[in-house]
Enzyme design. Structure first.
Site, mmCIF file in Angstrom:
data_model
loop_
_atom_site.group_PDB
_atom_site.id
_atom_site.type_symbol
_atom_site.label_atom_id
_atom_site.label_comp_id
_atom_site.label_asym_id
_atom_site.label_seq_id
_atom_site.Cartn_x
_atom_site.Cartn_y
_atom_site.Cartn_z
ATOM 1 N N GLY A 239 -6.271 -1.428 1.144
ATOM 2 C CA GLY A 239 -5.570 -0.504 2.019
ATOM 3 C C GLY A 239 -4.333 -1.091 2.682
ATOM 4 C CG ASN B 295 3.231 1.935 -10.226
ATOM 5 O OD1 ASN B 295 2.017 1.899 -9.985
ATOM 6 N ND2 ASN B 295 4.071 1.048 -9.705
ATOM 7 C CD GLU B 296 -0.545 8.233 -12.834
ATOM 8 O OE1 GLU B 296 -0.965 8.765 -11.787
ATOM 9 O OE2 GLU B 296 0.303 8.757 -13.569
ATOM 10 C CB VAL C 12 6.344 -1.004 -1.762
ATOM 11 C CG1 VAL C 12 4.954 -0.973 -1.148
ATOM 12 C CG2 VAL C 12 7.283 -0.040 -1.039
ATOM 13 C CB CYS C 13 5.611 -6.509 -2.819
ATOM 14 S SG CYS C 13 4.841 -7.990 -3.487
ATOM 15 C CB VAL C 14 0.012 -5.494 -1.444
ATOM 16 C CG1 VAL C 14 -1.290 -6.161 -1.001
ATOM 17 C CG2 VAL C 14 0.482 -4.500 -0.385
ATOM 18 C CE1 TYR D 85 5.107 3.869 -1.799
ATOM 19 C CE2 TYR D 85 5.457 4.347 -4.120
ATOM 20 C CZ TYR D 85 5.515 3.469 -3.059
ATOM 21 O OH TYR D 85 5.989 2.197 -3.248
ATOM 22 N NE ARG E 180 -8.487 -1.440 -7.798
ATOM 23 C CZ ARG E 180 -8.201 -0.189 -8.147
ATOM 24 N NH1 ARG E 180 -8.436 0.798 -7.296
ATOM 25 N NH2 ARG E 180 -7.688 0.095 -9.331
ATOM 26 N N GLY F 63 -1.313 -1.661 1.345
ATOM 27 C CA GLY F 63 -0.120 -0.890 1.007
ATOM 28 C C GLY F 63 0.000 0.338 1.894
#
Length: 208
Positions: A135, A164-165, A125-127, A171, A133, A137
């Site tokens: 939205g 990884n907060e 998963v990558c943006v 998720y 920030r 993802g």
């Protein structure tokens, strides 16, 4: 625009953005007319779809390389041409329909033979860092859930590092819940941060 590839994966693309999934999903802007810089994005310019060309796959791969390795944005080009228009991949993920992923904690649902075809995992998963920030993802994960359900999956998993907060929040906001965590010895052996395994029951799942 968001794209999917033949081993389920997703990506997003836009005039300067795109997303891909095993199948690859990619998120892309409708046209790549300006440089990707940190700012809010007009989501009406984005598309999310399955990757359908080699150029899209390469652009999604380059986005992952520069993001996961913290390279400068200019290091790897994430543009491609589609129907004569310049596009940019700004997000990507893979949807994997399988019992388990290599070197990862295995999900427990569904049990028995159904696990061979009704279990799936999100990965990669990558943006684009410039567009965090916004939205994107969340949009990618939402699209992947729809794709997984279309494939007949009933249970979807994702692995996330314990430290990884932002990813954990993404998720959990998307409906995933804790199922298991990686033994400390395994994380040490693989030389990586310990991972959590999160689970989501899809509509149609009797436990959902």
């Amino acid at each position: 625009m968001v794209l999917l590839s033949s081993s389920p994966s997703l990506s997003i693309t836009s005039p300067n953005y795109r997303y891909s999934p095993s199948r690859r999903l990619c998120l892309c802007p409708i046209s790549a007319t300006h440089v990707v810089t940190p700012h809010h994005i007009d989501k009406s310019s984005l598309t999310i779809s399955e990757t359908s060309s080699e150029d899209q796959l390469w652009a999604a791969a380059r986005l992952r390389v520069r993001s996961f390795n913290e390279f400068k944005p200019s290091t790897f080009g994430i543009q491609f041409i589609e129907n004569g228009e310049d596009r940019v991949v700004v997000g990507t993920l893979d949807v994997n329909q399988c019992m388990s992923l290599p070197d990862e904690i295995t999900g427990m649902k569904p049990e028995g033979i159904e696990g061979q075809f009704a279990r799936g995992y999100l990965s990669n998963v990558c943006v684009a860092n410039e567009l965090h920030r916004n939205g994107l993802g969340y949009d990618l994960v939402a699209k992947s859930k729809a794709v997984a359900q279309k494939w007949g999956l009933t249970d979807l998993y994702v692995h996330v590092a314990v430290n990884n907060e932002p990813a954990k929040q993404l998720y959990m906001k998307s409906g995933f819940v804790y199922e298991n965590d990686e033994p400390a010895w395994q994380a040490r052996f693989l030389d990586r941060p310990r991972r959590l395994l999160l689970w989501l029951g899809l509509p149609g799942n009797q436990n959902w």
